[in-house]
Design a protein around this motif. Structure first.
Motif, PDB file in Angstrom:
ATOM      1  N   PRO A   1       2.182  16.893 -11.107  1.00 49.70           N
ATOM      2  CA  PRO A   1       1.480  15.703 -11.595  1.00 49.70           C
ATOM      3  C   PRO A   1       0.960  14.854 -10.439  1.00 49.70           C
ATOM      4  O   PRO A   1       1.657  14.664  -9.445  1.00 49.70           O
ATOM      5  N   ALA A   2      -0.274  14.361 -10.566  1.00 49.62           N
ATOM      6  CA  ALA A   2      -0.798  13.430  -9.560  1.00 49.62           C
ATOM      7  C   ALA A   2      -0.901  12.039 -10.178  1.00 49.62           C
ATOM      8  O   ALA A   2      -0.415  11.074  -9.618  1.00 49.62           O
ATOM      9  N   LEU A   3      -1.515  11.952 -11.360  1.00 46.09           N
ATOM     10  CA  LEU A   3      -1.699  10.644 -11.989  1.00 46.09           C
ATOM     11  C   LEU A   3      -0.418  10.127 -12.620  1.00 46.09           C
ATOM     12  O   LEU A   3      -0.147   8.938 -12.598  1.00 46.09           O
ATOM     13  N   ASP A   4       0.373  11.005 -13.235  1.00 45.33           N
ATOM     14  CA  ASP A   4       1.567  10.570 -13.955  1.00 45.33           C
ATOM     15  C   ASP A   4       2.855  10.932 -13.226  1.00 45.33           C
ATOM     16  O   ASP A   4       3.911  11.049 -13.847  1.00 45.33           O
TER      17      ASP A   4
ATOM     18  N   GLU B   1      -7.195  16.829  -9.870  1.00 41.66           N
ATOM     19  CA  GLU B   1      -6.670  15.562 -10.397  1.00 41.66           C
ATOM     20  C   GLU B   1      -6.186  14.776  -9.190  1.00 41.66           C
ATOM     21  O   GLU B   1      -5.535  15.335  -8.317  1.00 41.66           O
ATOM     22  N   TYR B   2      -6.510  13.485  -9.130  1.00 42.16           N
ATOM     23  CA  TYR B   2      -5.945  12.662  -8.059  1.00 42.16           C
ATOM     24  C   TYR B   2      -5.795  11.223  -8.477  1.00 42.16           C
ATOM     25  O   TYR B   2      -6.476  10.732  -9.361  1.00 42.16           O
ATOM     26  N   HIS B   3      -4.864  10.561  -7.808  1.00 41.24           N
ATOM     27  CA  HIS B   3      -4.651   9.129  -7.963  1.00 41.24           C
ATOM     28  C   HIS B   3      -5.466   8.461  -6.866  1.00 41.24           C
ATOM     29  O   HIS B   3      -5.244   8.724  -5.684  1.00 41.24           O
TER      30      HIS B   3
ATOM     31  N   HIS C   1      -9.663   7.031 -10.003  1.00 40.46           N
ATOM     32  CA  HIS C   1      -8.870   8.234 -10.239  1.00 40.46           C
ATOM     33  C   HIS C   1      -9.718   9.373 -10.800  1.00 40.46           C
ATOM     34  O   HIS C   1     -10.838   9.154 -11.238  1.00 40.46           O
ATOM     35  N   ALA C   2      -9.129  10.563 -10.801  1.00 36.84           N
ATOM     36  CA  ALA C   2      -9.785  11.709 -11.443  1.00 36.84           C
ATOM     37  C   ALA C   2      -8.743  12.571 -12.104  1.00 36.84           C
ATOM     38  O   ALA C   2      -7.646  12.759 -11.569  1.00 36.84           O
TER      39      ALA C   2
ATOM     40  N   TYR D   1       0.249  14.257  -0.774  1.00 37.94           N
ATOM     41  CA  TYR D   1      -0.749  13.347  -1.349  1.00 37.94           C
ATOM     42  C   TYR D   1      -0.871  13.560  -2.858  1.00 37.94           C
ATOM     43  O   TYR D   1      -0.668  14.670  -3.342  1.00 37.94           O
ATOM     44  N   PRO D   2      -1.237  12.492  -3.585  1.00 39.96           N
ATOM     45  CA  PRO D   2      -1.398  12.631  -5.041  1.00 39.96           C
ATOM     46  C   PRO D   2      -2.736  13.268  -5.406  1.00 39.96           C
ATOM     47  O   PRO D   2      -3.569  12.663  -6.059  1.00 39.96           O
ATOM     48  N   ILE D   3      -2.919  14.484  -4.901  1.00 41.45           N
ATOM     49  CA  ILE D   3      -4.108  15.284  -5.203  1.00 41.45           C
ATOM     50  C   ILE D   3      -3.588  16.649  -5.618  1.00 41.45           C
ATOM     51  O   ILE D   3      -2.835  17.268  -4.854  1.00 41.45           O
ATOM     52  N   VAL D   4      -3.954  17.116  -6.789  1.00 43.63           N
ATOM     53  CA  VAL D   4      -3.531  18.449  -7.205  1.00 43.63           C
ATOM     54  C   VAL D   4      -4.722  19.258  -7.669  1.00 43.63           C
ATOM     55  O   VAL D   4      -5.742  18.718  -8.089  1.00 43.63           O
TER      56      VAL D   4
ATOM     57  N   LEU E   1      -3.195   1.997 -12.908  1.00 45.59           N
ATOM     58  CA  LEU E   1      -3.987   2.924 -13.727  1.00 45.59           C
ATOM     59  C   LEU E   1      -4.814   2.195 -14.782  1.00 45.59           C
ATOM     60  O   LEU E   1      -5.546   2.826 -15.544  1.00 45.59           O
TER      61      LEU E   1
END
Lengths: 253, 253
Positions: free
Chosen positions: A123-126, B9-11, B57-58, B87-90, B129
């Motif tokens: 998970p990136a966003l959650d 997906e990323y924050h 975000h994405a 990093y919050p990127i997946v 968010l």
């Protein structure tokens, strides 16, 4: 002294749980220290509907605090919301409690949601709000298995060793498993739950979802009353305490 | 050299946006440096369907990278998902791109979601968010106003000063505003958007939601083509790039 009811939302990540503990910061401590600023510097003792564990979130926790003097509920909500900064704890509603009302003992229904992100990518966003489960889960099988656990039973098989309840008898009113895209959402409702009950139920249903156990297996685990036979305790970050219902609701501002 | 399509997906919180910049870390830089580990140490140039701004975000951004040699899409997805840590990127999906396909120029539809938390208490669970709007908003009026903006128009009134597009003509296919409990969700779809277009649309609809302007006002702002007449630019944290559609979809692994 006037007693107030508060509805709280919090992110469980930074806390040792609801309850005050020597080894770290609790939601209770932040709330009581915020309330002290409106209470002649004295932190009022608080009681919560559910003593959530470390890492468990809430969007509808209910707590009570007794203050030395009256304050309008809306002003109380606003002031506490300010004084709990910068912690991820907010006060959604406040009310003067009805006579004889107790945040914990007057509750007649409690609701929880458990979120699983069921995909290969992390998970990136959650992140921190879901349990990441990579292997595909069969939500239909999990839901079917869950229905066999509804009703009044001895839930010893799903109870933490540290559980302090005198009896393991509980009435499980709802245990739904639904898929929403990549997410699996478990919705649980009961008058009250045992310590770790939902996380142990989720960890057990997971084995059905993975196809490692049949749909009837969780019911057999329930009947065996042996914690060692159940699945793992699902991690805290997927769990959120969503609501509390009372026979007599406070008049929320 | 083989060209790959990736769904990301990323924050947006920790990044200066999609695009590489001298003043901070971008999503593009993290992705290219992760890909370098599978590419003889050479960071491949990447192109994204949408150059999201700082903080945006994405969950369905699509990017392309060209590698020096072939690698199975599923292995590529797994390896990049590993190397983009912490990093919050997946990387949600990967595919070999169809011949002539371009992540940016082949896109025929882009979707965004803008989330507002419309309540007095600040966000605890969804902090970062959502856009926190305290005053009550009339989602029905905002939705009605939004319908007057659909279709092909010169969107100069909703365009950032820094926007580099040659023309401000765009076709807005969908702009829905819906209330989900305490949350307002704006869903926007078009072939392409101008810089800040959605955030400026949201900031303009907000004035209708607050009752400060009538339902017909955003349409008059559109027709005036003057950015100074429109509402504020809504903050980036509420915005999420949800999907990209192509006439010829990559064969996602």
């Amino acid at each position: 002294m006037p007693l107030y009811a508060l509805t709280l939302e919090y992110h469980g990540g930074p806390f040792v749980g609801w309850q005050r503990q020597a080894n770290g910061l609790s939601v209770q401590q932040v709330l009581e220290e915020a309330a002290a600023k409106l209470n002649d510097g004295i932190p009022p003792a608080s009681i919560a509907a559910g003593r959530t564990d470390a890492g468990v979130h809430a969007e509808g926790q209910v707590a009570q605090i007794e203050l030395v003097r009256k304050i309008a509920p809306d002003r109380l909500r606003e002031a506490l919301d300010f004084h709990t900064r910068p912690y991820p704890i907010v006060i959604r509603r406040a009310a003067l409690a009805p006579p004889g009302w107790n945040a914990r003992f007057s509750a007649i229904r409690r609701g929880y949601r458990y979120r699983m992100l069921n995909r290969r990518a992390r998970p990136a966003l959650d992140d921190g709000l879901v349990w990441h489960v990579k292997a595909p889960l069969d939500a239909g099988a999990m839901h079917a298995a869950a229905q066999g656990l509804l009703g009044r039973h001895d839930f010893s098989a799903f109870r933490a060793a540290a559980c302090q309840a005198k009896s393991a008898l509980r009435t499980l009113d709802r245990l739904d498993v639904a898929r929403l895209g990549e997410e699996l959402v478990v919705t649980a409702e009961a008058r009250s739950f045992l310590h770790h009950q939902i996380r142990n139920l989720v960890g057990t249903l997971l084995e059905v979802g993975q196809g490692r156990r049949g749909v009837e297996w969780p019911r057999r685990v329930l009947e065996g009353r042996d914690r060692a036979q159940a699945g793992m305790t699902a991690p805290p970050e997927g769990l959120c305490f969503t609501f509390v219902r009372y026979a007599e609701e406070p008049d929320w501002a």
